[in-house]
Every structure is written in structure tokens, then in C-alpha cells.
Motif scaffolding. Structure first.
Motif, short mmCIF file in Angstrom:
data_model
loop_
_atom_site.label_atom_id
_atom_site.label_comp_id
_atom_site.label_asym_id
_atom_site.label_seq_id
_atom_site.Cartn_x
_atom_site.Cartn_y
_atom_site.Cartn_z
N GLY A 50 7.89 -3.87 5.87
CA GLY A 50 7.44 -3.95 4.57
C GLY A 50 7.49 -3.33 3.73
N GLN A 51 7.70 -1.54 4.88
CA GLN A 51 8.19 -0.94 3.15
C GLN A 51 8.92 -0.69 2.53
OE1 GLN A 51 6.37 2.92 4.91
NE2 GLN A 51 7.22 3.86 3.83
N PHE A 52 9.83 -1.11 3.76
CA PHE A 52 11.33 -0.14 3.71
C PHE A 52 11.53 -1.90 2.58
CE2 PHE A 52 15.30 -2.72 4.61
CZ PHE A 52 16.66 -1.39 4.24
N ALA A 53 10.98 -2.39 2.24
CA ALA A 53 11.29 -3.97 1.75
C ALA A 53 10.85 -3.86 0.36
CB ALA A 53 11.42 -4.81 2.30
N VAL A 54 9.30 -3.51 -0.15
CA VAL A 54 9.08 -3.06 -0.83
C VAL A 54 9.12 -2.12 -1.62
CG1 VAL A 54 6.71 -3.12 -1.97
CG2 VAL A 54 7.03 -4.82 -0.14
N ALA A 55 8.90 -1.14 -1.54
CA ALA A 55 9.06 0.35 -2.28
C ALA A 55 11.15 -0.28 -3.03
CB ALA A 55 9.43 1.55 -1.16
N PRO A 56 11.84 0.32 -2.63
CA PRO A 56 12.96 -0.22 -3.66
C PRO A 56 12.89 -1.35 -4.59
CG PRO A 56 13.79 -0.08 -1.62
CD PRO A 56 12.31 -0.36 -0.99
N LEU A 57 11.99 -2.67 -4.22
CA LEU A 57 11.71 -3.75 -5.13
C LEU A 57 10.87 -2.66 -6.14
CD1 LEU A 57 10.87 -6.61 -3.15
CD2 LEU A 57 12.91 -6.40 -4.64
N ALA A 58 9.70 -2.33 -5.85
CA ALA A 58 8.93 -1.58 -6.34
C ALA A 58 9.49 -0.52 -7.91
CB ALA A 58 7.65 -1.38 -5.90
N TRP A 85 15.57 8.09 -5.94
CA TRP A 85 15.61 9.00 -4.83
C TRP A 85 14.76 9.12 -4.09
CZ3 TRP A 85 20.09 10.47 -2.37
CH2 TRP A 85 21.17 10.89 -2.95
N GLY A 86 13.38 9.08 -4.94
CA GLY A 86 12.05 8.57 -3.97
C GLY A 86 11.40 7.79 -3.72
N GLY A 87 11.68 6.28 -4.12
CA GLY A 87 11.98 4.85 -3.64
C GLY A 87 13.10 5.08 -2.78
N TRP A 88 13.90 4.86 -2.65
CA TRP A 88 15.28 5.05 -1.45
C TRP A 88 14.52 6.59 -0.54
CZ3 TRP A 88 17.30 1.35 -0.53
CH2 TRP A 88 18.30 0.97 -1.58
N ALA A 89 14.25 7.21 -0.42
CA ALA A 89 13.43 8.01 0.54
C ALA A 89 12.19 7.01 1.21
CB ALA A 89 12.17 9.36 0.15
N LEU A 90 11.11 7.20 0.49
CA LEU A 90 10.36 6.04 1.13
C LEU A 90 11.15 4.93 2.10
CD1 LEU A 90 7.12 5.63 -1.47
CD2 LEU A 90 7.65 7.06 0.46
N ALA A 91 11.46 4.33 1.06
CA ALA A 91 12.17 2.84 2.28
C ALA A 91 12.90 3.83 3.11
CB ALA A 91 13.58 2.58 0.95
N ARG A 111 0.94 -1.34 -0.01
CA ARG A 111 0.23 -0.07 0.15
C ARG A 111 0.77 1.39 0.04
NH1 ARG A 111 -2.32 2.78 4.01
NH2 ARG A 111 -4.05 3.92 3.85
N GLN A 112 2.15 1.12 0.75
CA GLN A 112 2.33 2.32 1.01
C GLN A 112 3.26 2.48 -0.27
OE1 GLN A 112 1.03 3.66 2.96
NE2 GLN A 112 2.23 5.16 4.62
N SER A 113 3.79 1.52 -1.26
CA SER A 113 4.41 1.87 -2.21
C SER A 113 4.05 2.66 -3.63
CB SER A 113 5.61 0.49 -2.88
OG SER A 113 5.79 -0.02 -1.93
N MET A 114 2.05 2.31 -3.62
CA MET A 114 1.63 3.39 -4.60
C MET A 114 1.96 4.16 -4.96
SD MET A 114 -0.72 0.98 -5.41
CE MET A 114 0.65 -0.18 -4.97
N GLY A 115 2.28 5.63 -4.33
CA GLY A 115 2.88 6.72 -4.47
C GLY A 115 3.87 6.94 -5.63
N LEU A 116 4.84 5.53 -5.56
CA LEU A 116 5.67 5.42 -6.40
C LEU A 116 4.97 5.15 -8.08
CD1 LEU A 116 8.02 3.06 -5.02
CD2 LEU A 116 8.74 5.48 -5.43
N PHE A 117 3.72 4.41 -8.17
CA PHE A 117 3.12 4.23 -9.39
C PHE A 117 2.61 5.76 -9.90
CE2 PHE A 117 3.88 0.79 -7.90
CZ PHE A 117 4.20 0.73 -8.85
#
Length: 412
Positions: free
Chosen positions: A152-160, A258-264, A30-36
Motif C-alpha cells: 500500500g505504501q509502495f502504491a500510494v506514495a508515488p500516486l500522492a 525523489w522523496g515520493g520514490w524513496a517512500l515507495a 498514513r505513510q504518505s503524509m510526510g509528502l505533505f
């Protein structure tokens, strides 16, 4: 260690693994959705405001499902609720790339996926944990479950973020949605409604009430109303970060990674914050911790607005924000359990989460509109600072008894 003690310890960690693992997968997705959001905007051409509205509706609907899911779980146990939630969250996320209208995005993101995440959300998971964990361990247990969500956010955001580059945004979003299905076995562990663990039970634990009576009592208690108001502000702040931080990074001219790593970083440092605050709830008054957390948010945001927007500064900002990000959950949930006991915890904490998500709706939608109006996010952050100061002040009148001193061992 005797067999009974060993079995209790094993059961304790199994509950934490099931609840924490479920929260990690649902929150990470859910918290990775901002990347899209930028890709959705480019693909659909609907505009940032319209897409932000779909995400904002999802924030609101996620909150609306919390007390409903909580009431069902309080009565029939959380197992079925968690299974339905995982299936809906995965399905809604999977079909989102096929949506080309605002209404379609609202249906996929805002109703199906968000509703599923709400069913498998913190109201049910925290309540299930508290019902199966002795009272003296609830603060630490809630902190561990909350920290697992951040992991989960730390792991999934960079993957996404990596999948967007390698697979394309549509396939990447579908992969992120399917991750949630890995939580299905945890529903079996948490399936029972069960009575609250008796060891270390509080006075409130011994007074079970019907749902209507419990809700009516809570809304007559000003302490509960203060918690509701404070968690509205928490929702505004968290949603503003989760949804618009990648856009803010892009607006600063930094690459999307950088956005993905910031969420991570948000997720990684919230692990530290959640565990530390969960531990602190056993040693300091929870209302004091909430005052400190909300005040710290205001200070950190103000410092960031005055700083240059370089990549390292953005990551440092995400890290310090992560320390307070969802660290408000253990003391807030702890106060609800302390005041009313765990028997109706899923319902009462679900209502607290509803106000959180009303705030999240405001933060998500207003962040997008502010950017459309001004070409920057600054005014959204100014509002966030004012709200954080208000939240710190509103927790001061909460009447919470001082913690009893631990008994001293008798002299030999």
C-alpha cells in the motif's frame, strides 16, 4: 484435494486478502503524509517544529488507540472497529487542508485521522488473522498481511506525489484520505470474534483469560517487557523514516519526486523483508531474527551517513531500510502469540504497538526539532543508531524455546 480442504484454503486466503487489503489502504494513506509536510509548512506558516508536533501527536494517539481497539475487538469482534476506523481516517485526512492552526492540525491529523487508522491498525488486523488461521501458519500469514501494508505504501506514495503536482496538495491529500474507504467491505469478512482456529493450536491457545488477567500476566513476564522496549525503538526508527525522509531528500537539494520514490522503495522492499521474515519465523527462533533486524538497521544507517547524498544513493538506502522496516512485526507478534496465545492477542499486541508509537512520537518530534536546531538530520540518525544497537542487545535475554524439528516421514 477434498471439499473441506479446499474450503479451508479459500477461507485462509480470503482472511489474508481482507486483512492485507485493509492494512494496505490504511498504511498507504498514513505513510504518505510526510509528502505533505513541506506544503503544510508553506501554506500555514506555522513552522516545521509545530507541524512535526501535530504529526508526532498523531503517532502517539495512533498507538494509544491500539490496545483500546484491541480490547473491543477481543470482546465483540473486529468488524465494527474496522468500519469506524476507516470512516474516521478518511474524514480526518479530508479536513486537514482546511486547518490553519497547530491545534487544528493536531485535531485533524493527530486525533481524528490517526485514531481512525489506529482502529483499523495492525493490533486488530493481526489479531483477527491469528484467530482465524491455524497456529503453524501464523508467522507466514502475519508476514503476508504486513507485506500488504508495505505494498500500500509502495502504491500510494508515488500516486500522492503525482497528485500533489497535478491537483495541488490539498486535493491530493483529500484523495489519499478517501482511498481508505475502499477497505469497508473487508470488515464483513473479519467481523466475527470467533474462537481461535483449533488445528495446530499451541498450549497457550487453550488458556483464555479475561483482559485484566491477561495484561497483568504479560507485565509480570520479562520477555514481554523486553519486546515492549524493543518496539519503542522500532517506532522511533520507522517514524523518523516515514515522516522526515522526504524532508531529508529535499535538504539534500533533490527534487521532491525523489522523496515520493524513496517512500515507495521503503514499501516495496518491506514486502520482501516482511515475507522473508514471516517465512523465517517458522524455521528460526524469533528473538534471533529481531536481534539481526535491529543490528542491521544500525549498520545501514551508519553506512548511509558516510555516503554521498545522490538520488540513487537515497533510493538504495530506502531499499535496504525497507528490508528491515516493518519486518520486526511478524517475529514480535509471533512471540506475543507464542507466550500468551491468541485469545487476548489484540489487547496484548495493542500494548506493544502503543510503545511502538511512543517511540514514533519521539522520532517524529525529535526529527523536526533536530533539523530546526542544526539545519540537518544527522543527530537524529546518530540517536537512531544508538537505539538500534540497544534494541538488538535487549532481545538477547528473551527466553524462547528452540523450534522443534519437523517429524521425519517413516521409512517405507
Amino acid at each position: 484435494m477434498n471439499d473441506a480442504s479446499g474450503q479451508r484454503k479459500l477461507a485462509y486466503w480470503l482472511v489474508l486478502l481482507a486483512a492485507g487489503g485493509t492494512f494496505a489502504l490504511s498504511m498507504g494513506s498514513r505513510q504518505s503524509m510526510g509528502l505533505f509536510l513541506p506544503s503544510l509548512n508553506t501554506s500555514t506558516g506555522l513552522g516545521l517544529g509545530a507541524i512535526s508536533l501535530a504529526f508526532a501527536f498523531g503517532q502517539l494517539w495512533w498507538g494509544l488507540t491500539q490496545p483500546i481497539a484491541g480490547a473491543i475487538a477481543d470482546r465483540w469482534g473486529p468488524g465494527r472497529v474496522l468500519v469506524a476506523g476507516a470512516l474516521l481516517a478518511a474524514f480526518g485526512t479530508f479536513i486537514t487542508p482546511y486547518m490553519t492552526t497547530t491545534l487544528g492540525l493536531i485535531l485533524a491529523i493527530g486525533v481524528i485521522a490517526a485514531g481512525g487508522s489506529g482502529l483499523a491498525g495492525p493490533a486488530v488486523l493481526v489479531a483477527a488473522t491469528m484467530r482465524m488461521i491455524p497456529a503453524e501458519k501464523r508467522g507466514v500469514a502475519t508476514g503476508i498481511v504486513n507485506a500488504a501494508g508495505s505494498f500500500g505504501q509502495f502504491a500510494v506514495a508515488p500516486l500522492a506525489a503525482a497528485w500533489i503536482v497535478s491537483l495541488g496538495w490539498g486535493s491530493a491529500m483529500q484523495a489519499v484520505g478517501l482511498i481508505v474507504l475502499l477497505s469497508l467491505p473487508a470488515a464483513w469478512v473479519l467481523r466475527g470474534s470467533g474462537a481461535p482456529a483449533s488445528h495446530g493450536a499451541t498450549a497457550a491457545d487453550a488458556k483464555p483469560k479475561g483482559t485484566k488477567a491477561a495484561v497483568a500476566e504479560a507485565f509480570r513476564d520479562r520477555n514481554y517487557l523486553f519486546l515492549l522496549a524493543g518496539f519503542f525503538v522500532c517506532g522511533f526508527h520507522v517514524a523518523l523514516l516515514a515522516i522526515h525522509l522526504p524532508g531529508m531528500v529535499a535538504a539534500c537539494g533533490l527534487p521532491p519526486q525523489w522523496g515520493g520514490w524513496a517512500l515507495a522503495m521503503l514499501g516495496l522492499f518491506n514486502i520482501v523483508g516482511s515475507l522473508a521474515v514471516g517465512w523465517a519465523t517458522q524455521r528460526w527462533r524469533m528473538k534471533s531474527l529481531l536481534v539481526m533486524l535491529y543490528a542491521a538497521r544500525a549498520v545501514f544507517v551508519l553506512m548511509f551517513l558516510a555516503a554521498p547524498k545522490t538520488g540513487p544513493i537515497v533510493l538504495l538506502f530506502a531499499a535496504v531500510m525497507g528490508l528491515t522496516y516493518l519486518a520486526t512485526v511478524p517475529p514480535t507478534a509471533g512471540l506475543v502469540a507464542k507466550f500468551f496465545g491468541p485469545a487476548n492477542m489484540a489487547t496484548l499486541f495493542g500494548l506493544v504497538m502503543l510503545t511502538h508509537q511512543i517511540g514514533a512520537f519521539a522520532g517524529t518530534w525529535l526529527g523536526g526539532k533536530v533539523f530546526e536546531w542544526t539545519g540537518a538530520y544527522d543527530w537524529a540518525w546518530y540517536i537512531d543508531i544508538v537505539l538500534a544497537i540497544g534494541a538488538a542487545l535487549i532481545h538477547l535475554p528473551i527466553r524462547e524455546a528452540r523450534l522443534a524439528r519437523a517429524p521425519q516421514p517413516a521409512a517405507a
